[in-house]
Motif scaffolding. Structure first.
Motif, PDB file in Angstrom:
ATOM      1  N   SER A 298      56.623  93.611  70.280  1.00 30.11           N
ATOM      2  CA  SER A 298      55.912  92.781  69.297  1.00 30.11           C
ATOM      3  C   SER A 298      56.818  91.674  68.799  1.00 30.11           C
ATOM      4  N   CYS A 299      58.083  92.026  68.539  1.00 28.22           N
ATOM      5  CA  CYS A 299      59.051  91.033  68.093  1.00 28.22           C
ATOM      6  C   CYS A 299      59.193  89.924  69.131  1.00 28.22           C
ATOM      7  N   THR A 300      59.279  90.299  70.403  1.00 26.59           N
ATOM      8  CA  THR A 300      59.402  89.304  71.470  1.00 26.59           C
ATOM      9  C   THR A 300      58.215  88.347  71.483  1.00 26.59           C
ATOM     10  N   THR A 301      57.004  88.880  71.391  1.00 25.88           N
ATOM     11  CA  THR A 301      55.808  88.034  71.482  1.00 25.88           C
ATOM     12  C   THR A 301      55.649  87.152  70.247  1.00 25.88           C
ATOM     13  N   PHE A 302      55.841  87.722  69.037  1.00 24.17           N
ATOM     14  CA  PHE A 302      55.716  86.925  67.815  1.00 24.17           C
ATOM     15  C   PHE A 302      56.777  85.827  67.776  1.00 24.17           C
ATOM     16  N   VAL A 303      58.011  86.166  68.148  1.00 23.75           N
ATOM     17  CA  VAL A 303      59.077  85.172  68.145  1.00 23.75           C
ATOM     18  C   VAL A 303      58.815  84.099  69.205  1.00 23.75           C
ATOM     19  N   SER A 304      58.328  84.499  70.388  1.00 25.87           N
ATOM     20  CA  SER A 304      58.051  83.533  71.465  1.00 25.87           C
ATOM     21  C   SER A 304      57.025  82.499  71.031  1.00 25.87           C
ATOM     22  N   GLN A 305      55.909  82.970  70.459  1.00 29.36           N
ATOM     23  CA  GLN A 305      54.868  82.023  70.048  1.00 29.36           C
ATOM     24  C   GLN A 305      55.375  81.090  68.953  1.00 29.36           C
ATOM     25  N   ASN A 306      56.056  81.654  67.947  1.00 34.05           N
ATOM     26  CA  ASN A 306      56.518  80.821  66.835  1.00 34.05           C
ATOM     27  C   ASN A 306      57.676  79.925  67.234  1.00 34.05           C
ATOM     28  N   ASN A 307      58.474  80.349  68.193  1.00 33.36           N
ATOM     29  CA  ASN A 307      59.518  79.475  68.714  1.00 33.36           C
ATOM     30  C   ASN A 307      58.892  78.293  69.454  1.00 33.36           C
ATOM     31  N   GLY A 308      57.822  78.573  70.214  1.00 31.39           N
ATOM     32  CA  GLY A 308      57.118  77.486  70.892  1.00 31.39           C
ATOM     33  C   GLY A 308      56.527  76.491  69.908  1.00 31.39           C
ATOM     34  N   ALA A 309      56.145  76.981  68.709  1.00 34.60           N
ATOM     35  CA  ALA A 309      55.584  76.105  67.669  1.00 34.60           C
ATOM     36  C   ALA A 309      56.661  75.554  66.738  1.00 34.60           C
ATOM     37  N   HIS A 310      57.958  75.812  67.066  1.00 34.98           N
ATOM     38  CA  HIS A 310      59.107  75.327  66.280  1.00 34.98           C
ATOM     39  C   HIS A 310      59.075  75.852  64.841  1.00 34.98           C
ATOM     40  N   GLN A 311      58.680  77.118  64.666  1.00 36.09           N
ATOM     41  CA  GLN A 311      58.665  77.748  63.340  1.00 36.09           C
ATOM     42  C   GLN A 311      59.754  78.817  63.292  1.00 36.09           C
ATOM     43  N   THR A 312      61.004  78.374  63.205  1.00 33.44           N
ATOM     44  CA  THR A 312      62.129  79.300  63.323  1.00 33.44           C
ATOM     45  C   THR A 312      62.247  80.246  62.132  1.00 33.44           C
ATOM     46  N   ARG A 441      76.640  86.326  66.574  1.00 33.86           N
ATOM     47  CA  ARG A 441      77.419  85.276  67.244  1.00 33.86           C
ATOM     48  C   ARG A 441      76.511  84.145  67.750  1.00 33.86           C
ATOM     49  N   ILE A 442      75.389  84.491  68.348  1.00 35.22           N
ATOM     50  CA  ILE A 442      74.513  83.484  68.960  1.00 35.22           C
ATOM     51  C   ILE A 442      73.682  82.753  67.914  1.00 35.22           C
ATOM     52  N   ARG A 443      73.185  83.498  66.912  1.00 43.23           N
ATOM     53  CA  ARG A 443      72.295  82.940  65.885  1.00 43.23           C
ATOM     54  C   ARG A 443      71.163  82.150  66.549  1.00 43.23           C
ATOM     55  N   PRO A 444      70.277  82.838  67.270  1.00 44.98           N
ATOM     56  CA  PRO A 444      69.272  82.138  68.084  1.00 44.98           C
ATOM     57  C   PRO A 444      68.312  81.262  67.289  1.00 44.98           C
ATOM     58  N   ALA A 445      67.943  81.682  66.072  1.00 47.71           N
ATOM     59  CA  ALA A 445      67.028  80.863  65.271  1.00 47.71           C
ATOM     60  C   ALA A 445      67.679  79.546  64.886  1.00 47.71           C
ATOM     61  N   ARG A 446      68.954  79.612  64.502  1.00 49.95           N
ATOM     62  CA  ARG A 446      69.688  78.396  64.141  1.00 49.95           C
ATOM     63  C   ARG A 446      69.815  77.477  65.346  1.00 49.95           C
ATOM     64  N   ARG A 447      70.100  78.046  66.511  1.00 53.48           N
ATOM     65  CA  ARG A 447      70.226  77.251  67.717  1.00 53.48           C
ATOM     66  C   ARG A 447      68.909  76.576  68.079  1.00 53.48           C
ATOM     67  N   ALA A 448      67.789  77.324  67.950  1.00 50.16           N
ATOM     68  CA  ALA A 448      66.473  76.750  68.259  1.00 50.16           C
ATOM     69  C   ALA A 448      66.115  75.649  67.272  1.00 50.16           C
ATOM     70  N   GLN A 449      66.498  75.825  66.006  1.00 47.89           N
ATOM     71  CA  GLN A 449      66.212  74.827  64.994  1.00 47.89           C
ATOM     72  C   GLN A 449      66.947  73.524  65.279  1.00 47.89           C
ATOM     73  N   LEU A 450      68.201  73.630  65.687  1.00 48.32           N
ATOM     74  CA  LEU A 450      68.985  72.431  66.012  1.00 48.32           C
ATOM     75  C   LEU A 450      68.400  71.708  67.220  1.00 48.32           C
ATOM     76  N   ARG A 451      67.919  72.473  68.204  1.00 44.28           N
ATOM     77  CA  ARG A 451      67.311  71.849  69.388  1.00 44.28           C
ATOM     78  C   ARG A 451      66.051  71.089  69.022  1.00 44.28           C
ATOM     79  N   SER A 452      65.226  71.682  68.116  1.00 43.72           N
ATOM     80  CA  SER A 452      63.966  71.034  67.753  1.00 43.72           C
ATOM     81  C   SER A 452      64.206  69.745  66.968  1.00 43.72           C
ATOM     82  N   VAL A 453      65.303  69.734  66.159  1.00 35.22           N
ATOM     83  CA  VAL A 453      65.648  68.522  65.396  1.00 35.22           C
ATOM     84  C   VAL A 453      66.150  67.427  66.330  1.00 35.22           C
ATOM     85  N   ALA A 454      66.970  67.876  67.323  1.00 33.33           N
ATOM     86  CA  ALA A 454      67.517  66.908  68.279  1.00 33.33           C
ATOM     87  C   ALA A 454      66.409  66.308  69.137  1.00 33.33           C
TER      88      ALA A 454
END
Length: 454
Positions: A298-312, A441-454
């Motif tokens: 469930s975590c994978t699917t909810f995170v995938s959809q919201n990551n696609g919508a840039h809602q980190t 170490r990876i902080r994936p939400a932070r990394r995705a947020q920086l990509r969406s801003v860039a």
């Protein structure tokens, strides 16, 4: 169809996660109930061969999981690609991934079935199956492997529905086919005096029915997940995206299964009672495991959809709620299993020694789920952002590495059932710590947020 989908991009999350995860958990639990019915039927209706038949089915569990989970990882890759495309509103990618999934499931399943059929006797010889169990174990494995195309087709179809927020349709179709499975078990074994080949054949036929029912629904549902037979092909650009996530996820699952095969080989060096007890307990403990993994998926699917919508921020909130809800539901499940464990095990066999030994396994395995819950949730969180290689590598190191060391260094010094069972909490604790370090170490939400801003 729309009534069964969860809108993961807006509104409250805690109730949507529950409504998504519980049917997903019920699907896994239902599958295990039908697998448990296989064990119970051969244990009670094959006369003096009951314990040997139970051991034959049980010793194949880790082998079957190794083969199937390798492909289920690819189905998870399809789930992430489709779910991310849903968040982005990319219908073209969704349609391509859906048709690719159906095509690959059938073709890949057929190729895997041929290869595995040829290797079946050699695989069983590698895990030290006792001579008195080997003929039945080989028979069961050969019949089961013949059904790989439909088994994989069901898993890929389910991944498609889950990617768009529908976990109830796969559950409904599995329930129908599962009833058929149990009925065929009794027909083949109790009625026609078959043994393990009867329950394996029942499993294959019920999976065929379930795959047909889901395909029928996909042929009639609305776009973008509607299947059109003339469009069944492999889109290589989308396939590469699925492989990037799916291969590491498949390897992660396969590594888990390989480590369990090593443990099963150690169990097989003890005696038939221990093998039968492990087989029965495995079919009980996995109820809790499916509940736990449902929240990870469930975590994978909810995170995938919201990551696609840039809602980190929503991705992070979904992760936290998945862990919390998993802890509460899993704690209740474990309490009930430990309270009524001996009564449940008695459904599989009347032998007191088998029941007592099986309960020992339940205590060790269920206690290790406290670590496994965090491990599975963090792995699901990383995969939701498309980070699949890291969980696979850490699983190889933490689970497989520790268990190989344990089987070849610790167990020979004290070759008892207690010793081999202790490897579960130890290996999962180590892997949970490694996974936590990776997330921090990876902080994936932070990394995705920086990509969406860039």
């Amino acid at each position: 169809m729309n009534k069964k989908k969860q809108n993961m991009l807006t509104g409250s999350l805690w109730d949507k996660i529950i409504l998504f995860a519980l049917p997903l958990a019920a699907t896994g639990i239902l599958q295990q109930l039908f697998n448990a019915a296989d064990i119970a039927v051969v244990g009670r209706f094959t006369g003096d061969m009951g314990s040997i038949a139970m051991a034959a089915v049980g010793t194949n569990s880790s082998i079957v999981n190794l083969i199937v989970n390798l492909f289920v990882g690819l189905a998870l890759g399809a789930n992430v690609v489709i779910a991310t495309a849903v968040g982005m509103g990319d219908e073209d990618t969704i349609e391509k991934a859906v048709h690719l999934s159906i095509t690959f499931a059938v073709a890949g399943g057929a190729a895997a079935a041929v290869v595995c059929e040829l290797l079946a006797p050699y695989i069983l010889s590698l895990i030290h199956v006792p001579a008195e169990v080997l003929p039945m174990a080989t028979l069961y494995l050969r019949v089961y492997l013949a059904g790989l195309p439909v088994i994989l087709l069901y898993n890929f179809e389910s991944a498609i529905f889950r990617a768009v927020g529908d976990t109830r349709t796969p559950l409904m179709m599995l329930a129908i086919s599962g009833v058929v499975n149990v009925a065929l078990n009794f027909l083949f074994v109790a009625g026609l005096n078959m043994t393990v080949d009867g329950v394996a054949m029942a499993t294959v036929l019920s999976n065929l029915l379930c795959a047909i029912l889901l395909l029928r629904r996909l042929l009639r549902t609305e776009l973008p997940i509607r299947v059109e037979l003339k469009r069944l092909r492999i889109d290589w650009a989308v396939f590469r995206r699925i492989l990037r996530i799916g291969i590491p996820a498949g390897i992660q699952s396969a590594v888990f299964s390989f480590a369990n095969i090593l443990i099963q080989s150690a169990v097989n060096t003890l005696d038939t009672v221990v093998m039968a007890a492990s087989s029965a307990a495995y079919n009980v403990e996995t109820f809790a495991n499916y509940l736990m993994t449902a929240f990870g998926q469930s975590c994978t699917t909810f995170v995938s959809q919201n990551n696609g919508a840039h809602q980190t921020n929503r991705c992070k909130k979904a992760f936290g709620l998945c862990l919390l809800e998993c802890a509460l539901s899993l704690g209740l499940c474990i309490f009930l299993m430990l309270t009524f464990g001996r009564n449940i095990l008695s459904l599989f066999t009347k032998e007191a020694a088998v029941i007592d030994t099986g309960y020992v396994r339940l205590v060790f395995i269920l206690s290790s789920y406290a670590f496994s819950m965090f491990y599975d949730g963090m792995a699901g969180y990383l995969r939701g952002f498309g980070i699949s290689l890291t969980p696979a590598l850490l699983t190889t190191l933490g689970v497989c590495g520790v268990r190989i060391f344990w089987v070849y260094a610790v167990f020979p010094a004290s070759p008892t059932f207690y010793t081999i069972m202790a490897v579960y909490p130890v290996s999962l604790a180590v892997t949970s710590v490694l996974m936590l370090c990776a997330v921090l170490r990876i902080r994936p939400a932070r990394r995705a947020q920086l990509r969406s801003v860039a």
